[in-house]
Motif scaffolding. Sequence first.
Motif, PDB file in Angstrom:
ATOM      1  N   GLN A 155      -5.116  -4.506  -4.681  1.00 61.53           N
ATOM      2  CA  GLN A 155      -4.857  -4.277  -6.105  1.00 61.53           C
ATOM      3  C   GLN A 155      -5.944  -4.900  -6.973  1.00 61.53           C
ATOM      4  OE1 GLN A 155      -2.115  -2.447  -7.589  1.00 61.53           O
ATOM      5  NE2 GLN A 155      -3.545  -2.634  -9.304  1.00 61.53           N
ATOM      6  N   TRP A 158      -9.102  -2.795  -6.733  1.00 62.82           N
ATOM      7  CA  TRP A 158      -8.876  -1.504  -7.394  1.00 62.82           C
ATOM      8  C   TRP A 158      -9.056  -1.643  -8.902  1.00 62.82           C
ATOM      9  CZ3 TRP A 158      -4.641   1.154 -10.075  1.00 62.82           C
ATOM     10  CH2 TRP A 158      -4.779   2.558 -10.050  1.00 62.82           C
ATOM     11  N   LEU A 174      -5.759   3.644  -4.520  1.00 65.74           N
ATOM     12  CA  LEU A 174      -5.378   2.314  -4.047  1.00 65.74           C
ATOM     13  C   LEU A 174      -5.038   2.342  -2.561  1.00 65.74           C
ATOM     14  CD1 LEU A 174      -4.669  -0.658  -4.588  1.00 65.74           C
ATOM     15  CD2 LEU A 174      -2.412   0.110  -5.378  1.00 65.74           C
TER      16      LEU A 174
END
Length: 227
Positions: A155, A158, A174
Motif C-alpha cells: 500500500q 502504491w 495494488l
Amino acid sequence: MKSVAAAARSLRKRPFRVSIEGNIGSGKSTCIKFFDKFDNVETHAEPLHEWRDVSGHNLLGLMYSDMHKWTFAFQHYVHLSRLKIQISPPAHPGITVKMFERSVQNSRYCFVHNAKKQNFLEDAEYQVLSTWFDYSEKNLDIDLDLIVYLKTTPQVVWDRMAKRGRAEESEVPLEYLQQVHDSYENWLSAPNVGCEVLTIDADRNLDCVKDDLQRYTYKILGGNHTN
C-alpha cells in the motif's frame, strides 16, 4: 564440485557486488544516489531508458499494457541488460564496490517466478528464461556479495507510485505490487539466497532510510572484504 563461475572468482579479483532490491517505489534510486559520493563505488541505476527504447519500442510500457503478451520479451531483455551491468569490468582500477539497482537473480527468482505464477508466461517461455539464467549462473560469475533489501508494504509503494506519476506505472494495480512483495519475501527468506541480506525498513520517511544507509555504510561497501 566448483562451478566455472566459482573457479573464475578464485583466479581474478573483482569489485564487491551490492544489489539494491525492493518493490516498485521502495526507494532504490535514492539509495543508489546516496552512494554516488564515494569515489571507489560504481553505481548503476535501473536502465529504464534502455527498456523504453529498444529500436524505438517501449518494452516497459508494452509490458505494463499487456503482461500476457509482452512479459516474455521484456524479461528476456531485462536479463540481458542486468547481465551486462553485473559482469562488466569496472570503469577504472580504483573501483572496489559495484552497486546496482536489482540483479539478474532478482529477475529470475522474483519477477520471472511471479510471471509464471500469474500465468503471464506460458510454460515453454518460463523454461526458456530459466535455462537462460541457469546458463549464466553456471558459466559466468554473476554472484552477489550483499543484497540491501528495502522492505516496504504494498500500500505504501502504491501511494508513492501514484504521486511520482510515471506514465508506464499508471495502470499498475495494488494487486501486482502485493505479488511482487510476496515474491521478494519468498526469495530473500530462502536459505540458499547465496549472500548476506541486509533488510532496511523503507516504509519510513526518506531521512530515516538515509540514516540507516549512513549507519550501515561500512557493511554495504564491503567492510574488510578482500577479493
